[in-house]
Design a protein around this motif. Structure first.
Motif, PDB file in Angstrom:
ATOM      1  N   MET B  31       0.834  -1.208   0.000  1.00 43.72           N
ATOM      2  CA  MET B  31       0.000   0.000   0.000  1.00 43.72           C
ATOM      3  C   MET B  31       0.876   1.268   0.000  1.00 43.72           C
ATOM      4  SD  MET B  31      -3.088   0.508   2.651  1.00 43.72           S
ATOM      5  CE  MET B  31      -2.187   1.342   3.926  1.00 43.72           C
ATOM      6  N   THR B  32       1.941   1.247   0.776  1.00 42.60           N
ATOM      7  CA  THR B  32       2.761   2.459   0.931  1.00 42.60           C
ATOM      8  C   THR B  32       3.874   2.553  -0.106  1.00 42.60           C
ATOM      9  OG1 THR B  32       4.099   1.270   2.542  1.00 42.60           O
ATOM     10  CG2 THR B  32       2.351   2.672   3.401  1.00 42.60           C
ATOM     11  N   PHE B  33       4.153   1.466  -0.788  1.00 42.91           N
ATOM     12  CA  PHE B  33       5.280   1.418  -1.728  1.00 42.91           C
ATOM     13  C   PHE B  33       5.160   2.495  -2.819  1.00 42.91           C
ATOM     14  CE2 PHE B  33       6.876  -0.407  -5.766  1.00 42.91           C
ATOM     15  CZ  PHE B  33       8.216  -0.364  -5.472  1.00 42.91           C
ATOM     16  N   THR B  34       3.960   2.562  -3.427  1.00 39.98           N
ATOM     17  CA  THR B  34       3.778   3.497  -4.544  1.00 39.98           C
ATOM     18  C   THR B  34       3.807   4.956  -4.065  1.00 39.98           C
ATOM     19  OG1 THR B  34       1.461   2.973  -4.303  1.00 39.98           O
ATOM     20  CG2 THR B  34       2.553   2.093  -6.247  1.00 39.98           C
ATOM     21  N   ILE B  35       3.215   5.189  -2.886  1.00 37.65           N
ATOM     22  CA  ILE B  35       3.203   6.565  -2.359  1.00 37.65           C
ATOM     23  C   ILE B  35       4.639   7.001  -2.089  1.00 37.65           C
ATOM     24  CG2 ILE B  35       2.332   8.084  -0.522  1.00 37.65           C
ATOM     25  CD1 ILE B  35       0.283   5.894   0.152  1.00 37.65           C
ATOM     26  N   ASP B  36       5.383   6.102  -1.440  1.00 35.34           N
ATOM     27  CA  ASP B  36       6.738   6.457  -1.047  1.00 35.34           C
ATOM     28  C   ASP B  36       7.680   6.629  -2.221  1.00 35.34           C
ATOM     29  OD1 ASP B  36       6.712   6.948   1.549  1.00 35.34           O
ATOM     30  OD2 ASP B  36       7.681   5.118   2.220  1.00 35.34           O
ATOM     31  N   ARG B  37       7.440   5.885  -3.276  1.00 35.17           N
ATOM     32  CA  ARG B  37       8.354   5.945  -4.424  1.00 35.17           C
ATOM     33  C   ARG B  37       8.376   7.352  -5.029  1.00 35.17           C
ATOM     34  NH1 ARG B  37       7.975   1.780  -9.297  1.00 35.17           N
ATOM     35  NH2 ARG B  37       9.680   2.626 -10.480  1.00 35.17           N
ATOM     36  N   ALA B  38       7.174   7.910  -5.212  1.00 34.19           N
ATOM     37  CA  ALA B  38       7.089   9.261  -5.774  1.00 34.19           C
ATOM     38  C   ALA B  38       7.673  10.278  -4.800  1.00 34.19           C
ATOM     39  CB  ALA B  38       5.630   9.585  -6.066  1.00 34.19           C
ATOM     40  N   ALA B  39       7.351  10.096  -3.515  1.00 33.54           N
ATOM     41  CA  ALA B  39       7.838  11.054  -2.504  1.00 33.54           C
ATOM     42  C   ALA B  39       9.355  11.007  -2.396  1.00 33.54           C
ATOM     43  CB  ALA B  39       7.200  10.730  -1.165  1.00 33.54           C
ATOM     44  N   GLU B  40       9.920   9.796  -2.480  1.00 30.85           N
ATOM     45  CA  GLU B  40      11.371   9.650  -2.372  1.00 30.85           C
ATOM     46  C   GLU B  40      12.076  10.396  -3.494  1.00 30.85           C
ATOM     47  OE1 GLU B  40      13.538   8.371  -0.296  1.00 30.85           O
ATOM     48  OE2 GLU B  40      12.049   7.712   1.133  1.00 30.85           O
ATOM     49  N   GLU B  41      11.498  10.333  -4.672  1.00 30.78           N
ATOM     50  CA  GLU B  41      12.118  10.978  -5.829  1.00 30.78           C
ATOM     51  C   GLU B  41      12.188  12.487  -5.649  1.00 30.78           C
ATOM     52  OE1 GLU B  41      10.604   9.910  -9.719  1.00 30.78           O
ATOM     53  OE2 GLU B  41      11.297   7.870  -9.342  1.00 30.78           O
ATOM     54  N   GLU B 125      10.667  23.684   0.881  1.00 28.51           N
ATOM     55  CA  GLU B 125      10.351  22.673  -0.134  1.00 28.51           C
ATOM     56  C   GLU B 125      10.676  21.266   0.393  1.00 28.51           C
ATOM     57  OE1 GLU B 125      11.866  21.260  -4.474  1.00 28.51           O
ATOM     58  OE2 GLU B 125      12.676  23.119  -3.666  1.00 28.51           O
ATOM     59  N   HIS B 126      11.824  21.177   1.068  1.00 30.05           N
ATOM     60  CA  HIS B 126      12.254  19.887   1.606  1.00 30.05           C
ATOM     61  C   HIS B 126      11.239  19.363   2.634  1.00 30.05           C
ATOM     62  CE1 HIS B 126      14.906  16.820   3.196  1.00 30.05           C
ATOM     63  NE2 HIS B 126      14.657  17.284   4.410  1.00 30.05           N
ATOM     64  N   LEU B 127      10.807  20.236   3.534  1.00 32.40           N
ATOM     65  CA  LEU B 127       9.857  19.800   4.571  1.00 32.40           C
ATOM     66  C   LEU B 127       8.518  19.407   3.944  1.00 32.40           C
ATOM     67  CD1 LEU B 127      10.653  22.373   7.408  1.00 32.40           C
ATOM     68  CD2 LEU B 127      11.382  20.001   7.223  1.00 32.40           C
ATOM     69  N   ARG B 128       8.176  20.105   2.877  1.00 30.12           N
ATOM     70  CA  ARG B 128       6.931  19.765   2.177  1.00 30.12           C
ATOM     71  C   ARG B 128       7.053  18.360   1.554  1.00 30.12           C
ATOM     72  NH1 ARG B 128       6.338  23.890  -1.854  1.00 30.12           N
ATOM     73  NH2 ARG B 128       6.226  25.414  -0.192  1.00 30.12           N
ATOM     74  N   ASN B 129       8.226  18.095   0.969  1.00 36.06           N
ATOM     75  CA  ASN B 129       8.456  16.771   0.381  1.00 36.06           C
ATOM     76  C   ASN B 129       8.443  15.676   1.435  1.00 36.06           C
ATOM     77  OD1 ASN B 129       8.678  17.617  -2.237  1.00 36.06           O
ATOM     78  ND2 ASN B 129      10.876  18.002  -2.090  1.00 36.06           N
ATOM     79  N   ILE B 130       8.996  15.985   2.581  1.00 35.41           N
ATOM     80  CA  ILE B 130       9.040  14.987   3.662  1.00 35.41           C
ATOM     81  C   ILE B 130       7.622  14.629   4.097  1.00 35.41           C
ATOM     82  CG2 ILE B 130       9.471  14.878   6.158  1.00 35.41           C
ATOM     83  CD1 ILE B 130      12.268  15.603   5.677  1.00 35.41           C
ATOM     84  N   ASP B 131       6.769  15.651   4.174  1.00 37.22           N
ATOM     85  CA  ASP B 131       5.387  15.408   4.613  1.00 37.22           C
ATOM     86  C   ASP B 131       4.615  14.501   3.662  1.00 37.22           C
ATOM     87  OD1 ASP B 131       5.592  16.695   6.936  1.00 37.22           O
ATOM     88  OD2 ASP B 131       4.871  18.633   6.213  1.00 37.22           O
ATOM     89  N   LYS B 132       5.121  14.391   2.421  1.00 36.76           N
ATOM     90  CA  LYS B 132       4.416  13.547   1.439  1.00 36.76           C
ATOM     91  C   LYS B 132       4.674  12.062   1.678  1.00 36.76           C
ATOM     92  CE  LYS B 132       4.865  16.833  -2.342  1.00 36.76           C
ATOM     93  NZ  LYS B 132       5.722  17.074  -3.513  1.00 36.76           N
TER      94      LYS B 132
END
Lengths: 586, 310
Positions: B31-41, B125-132
């Motif tokens: 479930m979290t794999f796809t969400i995290d992949r985009a956020a990690e990028e 921007e970084h903190l916003r990305n982390i929240d994703k």
């Protein structure tokens, strides 16, 4: 299984066969001992390991060697006591216990304390020689090691082979683990090889360490902060240090913790400008942040840096007596480059020193030649020849020859071109420098300016023996492009080169490869020269790749359309290759 | 290599709760794999070396000014002499310090004001990305401590290798515990062990913003419980020295060897890791989980004895 119950092992001994131990079992016991000892030691020595980790991670060598030595000493002592105490009390180590091994004297008694101490001491000594003496046991008929023989002890095995045999399900599991192990091992080898390769490639790029320690004693903490940055900037303008060096200087913690002055912002602006990055904000900040009495000066400097319109007299007045060495060098260089010699001469230059040596040397020679009323071009050639480097001479000659040949006067009035042609190194220069090739091509084309078409050109090439020149030129183009493309690829993929250095190197490389004049020239030559279709595609493909890589999109459509034309031209040949024989054979 | 094998992996009918927890963890991962992949990028793009370096310098100033500069003296010296690597370590620590992240925007930093303004923009921007990231939603951290996050973090894993290694150890210990002591005991130890692991992580890493994810705290509790519940019996270990015949197989060893192999390295690594490094492994969670397992084992013994005597 070796022993089904730890506590029942002694009672089972009588039922088992006793024999001398196989080397394999001794190795297994040793490995288990290593696991136990290592786990315990790691816990006990964790404060030392922490200190060692700190030193290694921070790159400080203070504790790194001491820490390694300390770990070695602790490790050796622990190994000694582990062996000594366990053998003296139980007659075996925990590893031996698991594998059913035991040490005995030749009379079948348990080892004495002195025998245990001698055995442990000899064992430690063997490890001090990297464990090599242990292999001597392979030559002994009973497989006894030196430490056992020295302590007159025998190691006996009390286990049976049946105990170890796994069942069918366990065997299947183990075979799966084995495949996994091999896959992980192969993967690790590939990864390590790739990392080593990358590390070695990077070190090749970074080999000239000169550029990173290039401030030549300027960053002396005793000199005031203002003087330090002034000297660093002056060196930068004099061409003595690179922008990456200056950038590194600005990134130092010493500066980070200071309240920045206008000079800092100006310096940073120049660094960014040389890196082809947006510098306007820094120049504006320097102008805005300056004190009232220096406002004019810094705002004027900003205008100069950003090529705004400036009053020359105002510049001369403002820069001639200013305290900053960097400002005077900048103004001097700027005025000289623009040809305002009198303005340059009116600026008081700082006392000559080693720091700005080459800059002064170069300008001194040139101004001496010019003041002797020599022709400026001749003066440049002679000045360049005084610099005694082949690159300087060839650069000056190429530049002047290009100028001379552009107007195509009679051949007798082309001294620079003649110098190139007569130069013993011209062949080498042609192979390595496109610039020389271009200059000579222009010079020689002056001999026959009215060429009508490609056929005439081709005939004429053959007549005058220009095929060599064309080859040289093509090779030089390919070599250059290949070299730079490879370097850029290595640079971009490097993990160890700092980002600011990458930016600068990329800028330097891109300015060479994506120089539009050069690209334009390659295009012109490609259409004029009698090359084969493959050669054309090769040259144009490489050019297109270079232009793409450096976002130089102005000429890209042109190259693309030319390549498309070539593809269309080649199509019949391809169709010819496929038809009839190849089709019928299918 | 030597590893506790116990009874291996039992069937669904023999260990239903073990298989259910495993399925839950796998489901969470998918479930979290796809969400995290985009956020990690997007996170990777915002976090370059320069950003980390400036963050390090700013953090150093913050620690100095706020009187909290208890940095390792060697690290301090290396930063003052212009070392680039130490600043990066400090930068990565800065991005995990909630106290710093709360004040960085209003703090008056010295130095290049243009660069500092740029850095502050990048920080937003970084903190916003982390929240994703999914770990911010399901993980446990200083700023994310709702009741359900204390539970969900035990089922979420950061990577495939993380899931694989945790589930391998989980299966080996959980199936035996379920078989010997029952599903309710397994469920209780798993959840309570996870809670204790989370508590240990938050107590020993005050103000940390990196979310804790993974079943390792709960698995450590299972290891601690099993090693102490019946510590006088020998258990089956798998050893593997080389793939040659006779170089691998099974060996019976006392239970304390489980602790020596599974828990002692965690304790050692916790004490051997320099303060300025965030290792990425929550050793504190493992240690607290194992201690909780040990307490549970002792409690279980006392309870069994009192029940037997009654």
């Amino acid at each position: 299984m070796v022993q089904n119950n730890f506590y029942e092992s002694e009672s089972k001994l009588s039922r088992r066969k006793i024999k001398f131990t196989q080397p394999k079992l001794r190795l297994f016991a040793g490995l288990f001992d290593f696991v136990f000892l290592f786990s315990a030691l790691y816990l006990l020595l964790s404060p030392v390991v922490k200190k060692l980790n700190t030193s290694l991670l921070l790159g400080a060598s203070d504790f790194a060697s001491d820490g390694m030595f300390l770990l070695f000493v602790y490790g050796t002592l622990s190994f000694f006591f582990y062996q000594f105490i366990s053998v003296a009390i139980w007659g075996k180590t925990p590893g031996m216990h698991i594998w059913g091994l035991e040490l005995q004297t030749k009379y079948g008694d348990t080892p004495t304390w002195s025998q245990s101490a001698i055995r442990a001491g000899l064992f430690v000594l063997e490890f001090c020689f990297f464990g090599i003496p242990l292999f001597e046991a392979l030559t002994h008929k009973l497989g006894r090691t030196l430490h056992d023989r020295g302590s007159e002890l025998y190691i006996l095995s009390f286990h049976t082979e049946e105990d170890q045999k796994p069942g069918p399900l366990e065997l299947r599991f183990i075979s799966q683990v084995t495949y996994g192990f091999f896959a992980a091992f192969a993967f690790s080898v590939i990864m390590i090889t790739a990392q080593l390769h990358s590390a070695f490639s990077d070190s090749a790029i970074q080999a000239p360490g000169e550029e990173l320690s290039c401030l030549k004693g300027v960053s002396d903490q005793e000199v005031s902060a203002k003087n330090q940055i002034d000297k660093a900037l002056a060196l930068f303008f004099a061409g003595e240090v690179s922008s990456q060096c200056l950038s590194q200087e600005l990134d130092r913690e010493f500066w980070i913790q200071q309240d920045w002055t206008s000079l800092h912002y100006m310096t940073k602006g120049f660094v960014l400008q040389s890196l082809n990055e947006d510098s306007a904000e820094y120049f504006n900040f320097a102008c805005e942040k300056s004190s009232t009495d220096q406002k004019d000066f810094y705002c004027l400097w900003k205008d100069l840096a950003t090529d705004a319109k400036v009053d020359l007299n105002k510049v001369a007045k403002s820069f001639s007596s200013v305290e900053l060495v960097s400002a005077r060098i900048f103004a001097h260089k700027w005025a000289t480059e623009l040809g305002h010699i009198s303005l340059a001469q009116s600026i008081d230059m700082p006392p000559k020193s080693e720091l700005y040596g080459r800059y002064f040397f170069r300008h001194q020679i040139l101004s001496n030649f010019i003041s002797d009323k020599k022709n400026e071009m001749t003066a440049q050639i002679e000045a360049a020849s005084h610099l005694l480097t082949f690159e300087d001479i060839s650069h000056a000659l190429n530049y002047i020859c290009n100028q001379e040949a552009s107007s195509c006067p009679s051949n007798s009035n082309l001294p620079a071109c003649k110098t190139i042609e007569s130069h013993t190194d011209s062949d080498r220069a042609l192979r390595s420098s496109i610039e020389t090739g271009v200059a000579l091509l222009k010079y020689r084309s002056c001999a026959k300016p009215q060429l009508i078409g490609a056929d005439d050109m081709s005939t004429w090439f053959n007549d005058v023996g220009w095929s060599d020149l064309v080859d040289f030129y093509t090779k030089a183009t390919i070599t250059n492009d290949e070299t730079y493309t490879r370097r850029v690829e290595r640079l971009v993929t490097s993990n160890t080169i700092p980002s600011y250095m990458k930016r600068e190197l990329l800028f330097v490389l891109s300015s060479i490869v994506s120089n539009e004049d050069h690209a334009q020239f390659v295009l012109e030559q490609e259409s004029r020269l009698p090359l084969s279709g493959k050669q054309r595609q090769f040259i144009l493909g490489r050019l297109q790749k270079s232009l793409k890589q450096f976002d130089s999109i102005a000429l890209e459509p042109l190259v693309k359309s030319r390549l498309a034309e070539l593809a269309v031209e080649d199509e019949p040949a391809i169709i010819k290759e496929r038809s009839p024989a190849s089709e019928s054979s299918k | 290599m030597i590893f506790p094998f116990l009874r291996g992996i039992l069937k669904w009918t023999e260990a239903p709760l073990t298989w259910s927890i495993f399925a839950l963890c796998v489901m969470f991962y998918m479930m979290t794999f796809t969400i995290d992949r985009a956020a990690e990028e997007s996170l990777r793009s915002s976090m370059d070396t320069e950003f980390l370096s400036v963050s390090g310098y700013m953090y150093y100033q913050y620690l100095d000014e706020s009187g909290k500069n208890k940095l390792n003296p060697e690290l301090r010296e290396r930063i003052l002499t212009g070392g680039a690597e130490p600043v990066l370590y400090l930068g990565s620590k800065a991005l995990r310090d909630q106290n710093f992240l709360e004040v960085y925007n209003s703090f008056s930093f010295k130095g290049d004001q243009v660069a500092i303004a740029n850095w502050k923009n990048k920080m937003v921007e970084h903190l916003r990305n982390i929240d994703k990231r999914a770990s911010q939603v399901f993980g446990l951290s200083y700023q994310n401590q709702s009741i359900w996050q204390w539970i969900t973090y035990q089922f979420m894993h950061g990577s495939f290798m993380h899931l694989l290694s945790n589930m391998l150890v989980f299966f080996i210990f959980a199936s035996v515990i379920e078989k010997l002591f029952g599903s309710s005991v397994l469920g209780f130890i798993y959840i309570s062990g996870g809670l204790m692991g989370g508590l240990g992580y938050l107590l020993l890493n005050p103000g940390v913003t990196s979310p804790l994810v993974g079943a390792s705290g709960a698995v450590s509790a299972l290891i601690g419980f099993y090693a102490f519940a019946e510590r006088h019996k020998n258990v089956k270990f798998l050893y593997f020295i080389s793939p040659m015949q006779g170089h691998f197989g099974f060996v019976y060893l006392p239970r304390w060897v489980i602790l020596l192999i599974c828990i002692v390295p965690d304790v050692s690594a916790y004490f051997a890791t320099p303060d300025f490094i965030f290792s990425g492994v929550a050793y504190t969670s493992h240690i607290f989980g194992a201690l909780w397992g040990l307490i549970m084992a002792l409690g279980f013994k006392v309870f069994s004895r009192s029940k037997a005597t009654a």
